[in-house]
Write an enzyme that holds these catalytic residues in place. Structure first.
Site, PDB file in Angstrom:
ATOM      1  N   ASN A   1       0.882  -1.134  -0.099  1.00 37.88           N
ATOM      2  CA  ASN A   1       0.082  -0.215   0.095  1.00 37.88           C
ATOM      3  C   ASN A   1       0.820   1.305  -0.005  1.00 37.88           C
ATOM      4  O   ASN A   1       1.357   1.582   0.913  1.00 37.88           O
ATOM      5  CB  ASN A   1      -0.713   0.211   1.285  1.00 37.88           C
ATOM      6  CG  ASN A   1      -1.818   0.886   1.226  1.00 37.88           C
ATOM      7  OD1 ASN A   1      -1.922   2.089   0.396  1.00 37.88           O
ATOM      8  ND2 ASN A   1      -2.852   0.960   1.997  1.00 37.88           N
TER       9      ASN A   1
ATOM     10  N   LYS B   1       3.504   1.013   2.953  1.00 38.04           N
ATOM     11  CA  LYS B   1       3.179  -0.140   3.992  1.00 38.04           C
ATOM     12  C   LYS B   1       3.016  -1.391   2.997  1.00 38.04           C
ATOM     13  O   LYS B   1       2.629  -1.620   2.135  1.00 38.04           O
ATOM     14  CB  LYS B   1       1.905   0.511   4.636  1.00 38.04           C
ATOM     15  CG  LYS B   1       2.028   1.857   5.364  1.00 38.04           C
ATOM     16  CD  LYS B   1       0.547   2.024   5.795  1.00 38.04           C
ATOM     17  CE  LYS B   1       0.389   3.576   6.516  1.00 38.04           C
ATOM     18  NZ  LYS B   1      -0.720   3.973   7.024  1.00 38.04           N
TER      19      LYS B   1
ATOM     20  N   ASP C   1      -8.971   1.672  -5.207  1.00 34.76           N
ATOM     21  CA  ASP C   1      -9.902   2.397  -4.475  1.00 34.76           C
ATOM     22  C   ASP C   1     -11.300   2.815  -5.076  1.00 34.76           C
ATOM     23  O   ASP C   1     -12.249   3.189  -4.304  1.00 34.76           O
ATOM     24  CB  ASP C   1      -9.227   3.628  -3.941  1.00 34.76           C
ATOM     25  CG  ASP C   1      -8.697   3.454  -2.587  1.00 34.76           C
ATOM     26  OD1 ASP C   1      -9.216   2.759  -1.905  1.00 34.76           O
ATOM     27  OD2 ASP C   1      -7.769   4.142  -2.261  1.00 34.76           O
TER      28      ASP C   1
ATOM     29  N   GLY D   1      -8.268  11.234   7.163  1.00 31.30           N
ATOM     30  CA  GLY D   1      -6.715  11.069   7.448  1.00 31.30           C
ATOM     31  C   GLY D   1      -5.850  12.167   6.685  1.00 31.30           C
ATOM     32  O   GLY D   1      -6.531  13.140   6.452  1.00 31.30           O
ATOM     33  N   SER D   2      -4.699  11.870   6.013  1.00 31.11           N
ATOM     34  CA  SER D   2      -4.004  12.957   5.349  1.00 31.11           C
ATOM     35  C   SER D   2      -5.118  13.195   4.131  1.00 31.11           C
ATOM     36  O   SER D   2      -5.214  14.263   3.939  1.00 31.11           O
ATOM     37  CB  SER D   2      -2.697  12.443   4.812  1.00 31.11           C
ATOM     38  OG  SER D   2      -1.991  13.320   4.039  1.00 31.11           O
ATOM     39  N   GLY D   3      -5.847  12.179   3.439  1.00 28.14           N
ATOM     40  CA  GLY D   3      -6.527  12.207   2.392  1.00 28.14           C
ATOM     41  C   GLY D   3      -7.937  12.026   3.383  1.00 28.14           C
ATOM     42  O   GLY D   3      -8.301  11.191   4.227  1.00 28.14           O
TER      43      GLY D   3
ATOM     44  N   ASP E   1      -0.162  18.371  10.147  1.00 24.72           N
ATOM     45  CA  ASP E   1       0.105  17.521  11.143  1.00 24.72           C
ATOM     46  C   ASP E   1      -1.164  17.685  12.064  1.00 24.72           C
ATOM     47  O   ASP E   1      -1.142  18.984  12.856  1.00 24.72           O
ATOM     48  CB  ASP E   1       1.208  17.568  11.795  1.00 24.72           C
ATOM     49  CG  ASP E   1       1.685  16.795  12.938  1.00 24.72           C
ATOM     50  OD1 ASP E   1       0.602  16.407  13.712  1.00 24.72           O
ATOM     51  OD2 ASP E   1       2.785  16.406  13.037  1.00 24.72           O
ATOM     52  N   MET E   2      -1.997  17.049  12.317  1.00 25.58           N
ATOM     53  CA  MET E   2      -3.217  17.157  13.245  1.00 25.58           C
ATOM     54  C   MET E   2      -2.965  17.481  14.485  1.00 25.58           C
ATOM     55  O   MET E   2      -3.591  18.317  15.232  1.00 25.58           O
ATOM     56  CB  MET E   2      -4.578  16.153  12.681  1.00 25.58           C
ATOM     57  CG  MET E   2      -5.722  16.602  13.619  1.00 25.58           C
ATOM     58  SD  MET E   2      -6.508  18.291  13.249  1.00 25.58           S
ATOM     59  CE  MET E   2      -6.964  17.897  11.443  1.00 25.58           C
ATOM     60  N   ARG E   3      -1.888  16.543  14.948  1.00 24.28           N
ATOM     61  CA  ARG E   3      -1.835  16.556  16.414  1.00 24.28           C
ATOM     62  C   ARG E   3      -1.213  17.874  16.814  1.00 24.28           C
ATOM     63  O   ARG E   3      -1.451  18.382  17.678  1.00 24.28           O
ATOM     64  CB  ARG E   3      -0.649  15.485  16.679  1.00 24.28           C
ATOM     65  CG  ARG E   3      -0.318  15.476  18.278  1.00 24.28           C
ATOM     66  CD  ARG E   3       0.474  14.370  18.444  1.00 24.28           C
ATOM     67  NE  ARG E   3      -0.050  12.986  18.204  1.00 24.28           N
ATOM     68  CZ  ARG E   3       0.339  11.951  17.552  1.00 24.28           C
ATOM     69  NH1 ARG E   3       1.526  12.064  16.817  1.00 24.28           N
ATOM     70  NH2 ARG E   3      -0.203  10.974  17.312  1.00 24.28           N
TER      71      ARG E   3
END
Length: 394
Positions: free
Chosen positions: A7, A14, A146, A204-206, A276-278
């Site tokens: 992936n 991954k 997808d 997510g990132s997307g 970066d959401m965090r």
């Protein structure tokens, strides 16, 4: 059979090896990731079974091809079980391929032709496939797309209001994150949760929002490419088409530079500075006004999409999945707060708790159940490869 699932993303690859049989659930015996591709921080981490992952090892991976060499070297070690098949996640198959396929020369040619639809995603995937086929020429290789899950969308949901000659060239709304959505449906069914009308927020990132009826996709926010829909990490989501014309006409931009900007420099990164959401949530908590605006734009985009799907198609359950959807309780609360007739939907304690598998985070007074479900794209690829290998052995 032992199936390697690959992936690949823009900055990571991954990979997993599944032990699979036709009548049983594939079982992951190894998973790993090459991350930080193209940076000095590139690393490789590998985990066997449920053993805690080791400390990532720094590697040299300047390109995606160098990363796939590392992956293929890792799965070729004597300690690794011999592979029987390889399955790949491919973002965009183009107009000719509407089901998961065993890869042949014809399929590769169709994927090459589809590069015009996803020039920033498909070329790396094709190079990866060709290299793996070169290294493992005696086993079957399979492409999982997808877009396939969204083939059930009605024509009204896939049609653009532009001259029909473009539709004949394959210009339509395809939808993406289909493997993730399919895995959500599969997990809900296994948990005896079968609402008729479901909205899935893959964040997510997307990011995308998909409406289901009876487990089938009927509408989704992404269209011809994975760039449209809701605001994402580095992608803007839907834009006024006139904005693109303005950039090309007035801002000294080229097609290539606009494409680069829309895919890698827009979205949360454009508003906050990094994807970066965090870090974004930490900055919001610290009172950063720029971060607050970025978070509100993202939240509003997702809420608008969910609300639109619910108004148009109905809503019996809301599901969060994807990296942000699964792990960011603040985003879930912000999105769900007041979404349904100004009534609370999420229980603060359940939402903040950590867990695995399908879990409910609804408050008792919510008329709409809210679930968090992990995205299991790699497992879905292993399931599809198992099915294809059983029905059409090489």
């Amino acid at each position: 059979m032992h199936i390697l699932v690959i992936n690949s993303g823009s900055s990571s690859v991954k990979f997993s090896i599944f032990n699979s049989e036709p009548e049983s659930e594939p079982d992951a015996v190894l998973d790993g990731e090459v991350s930080g591709i193209g940076t000095a921080q590139a690393s490789l981490a590998v985990r066997w079974g449920s053993i805690s992952p080791p400390v990532p090892v720094q590697v040299d991976a300047k390109t995606s091809l160098e990363a796939i060499h590392l992956v293929l070297d890792e799965v070729s070690k004597p300690s690794t079980p011999p592979l029987d098949a390889i399955g790949y996640r491919v973002v965009h198959p183009g107009p000719k391929l509407n089901r998961h396929q065993r890869i042949t020369d014809t399929v590769l040619a169709d994927l090459e032709a589809a590069v015009v639809f996803a020039p920033l995603h498909d070329p790396d995937a094709i190079r990866l496939i060709r290299e793996a086929m070169r290294r493992f020429p005696d086993i079957s290789h399979y492409a999982c797309f997808d877009t396939v899950f969204h083939e059930t969308m009605p024509e009204v949901a896939t049609t653009y209001a532009i001259p029909t000659r473009f539709a004949a060239q394959g210009v339509r709304r395809y939808g993406f994150h289909g493997l993730s959505c399919e895995s959500v449906v599969r997990q809900l069914d296994a948990a005896d949760i079968r609402p008729e009308r479901v909205v899935i927020a893959h964040l997510g990132s997307g990011c995308s929002v998909t409406a289901l009826r009876d487990g089938k996709s009927i509408d989704t926010t992404m269209g011809l490419t994975p760039t449209g829909g809701i605001v994402m990490g580095t992608r803007p989501g839907d834009l006024d088409p006139g904005l693109i014309l303005y950039l090309l006409r007035e801002a000294d931009a080229t097609v290539d530079s606009v494409e680069q900007m829309l895919n890698h420099e827009a979205g949360i990164k454009a508003l906050f500075g990094v994807n970066d959401m965090r870090k974004l949530r930490e900055a919001v908590a610290a009172g950063d006004e720029r971060a607050k605006l970025a978070a509100e734009v993202f939240t509003s985009s997702v809420r608008r999409a969910i609300g639109g799907m619910a108004a148009l198609h109905g809503l019996d359950a809301l599901v969060f999945t994807g990296g942000i959807g699964e792990h960011d309780a603040v985003s879930r609360e912000a999105i769900a707060s007041g979404l349904w007739r100004s009534q609370p939907m999420v229980d603060a304690t359940l939402n903040a708790a950590h867990g695995s598998g399908v879990r409910s985070i609804s408050c008792e007074s919510s008329a709409i159940p809210v679930y968090v479900v992990p995205a299991q794209e790699d497992l879905m690829i292993a399931v599809h490869v198992t099915q294809m290998a059983a029905s059409n052995p090489k």
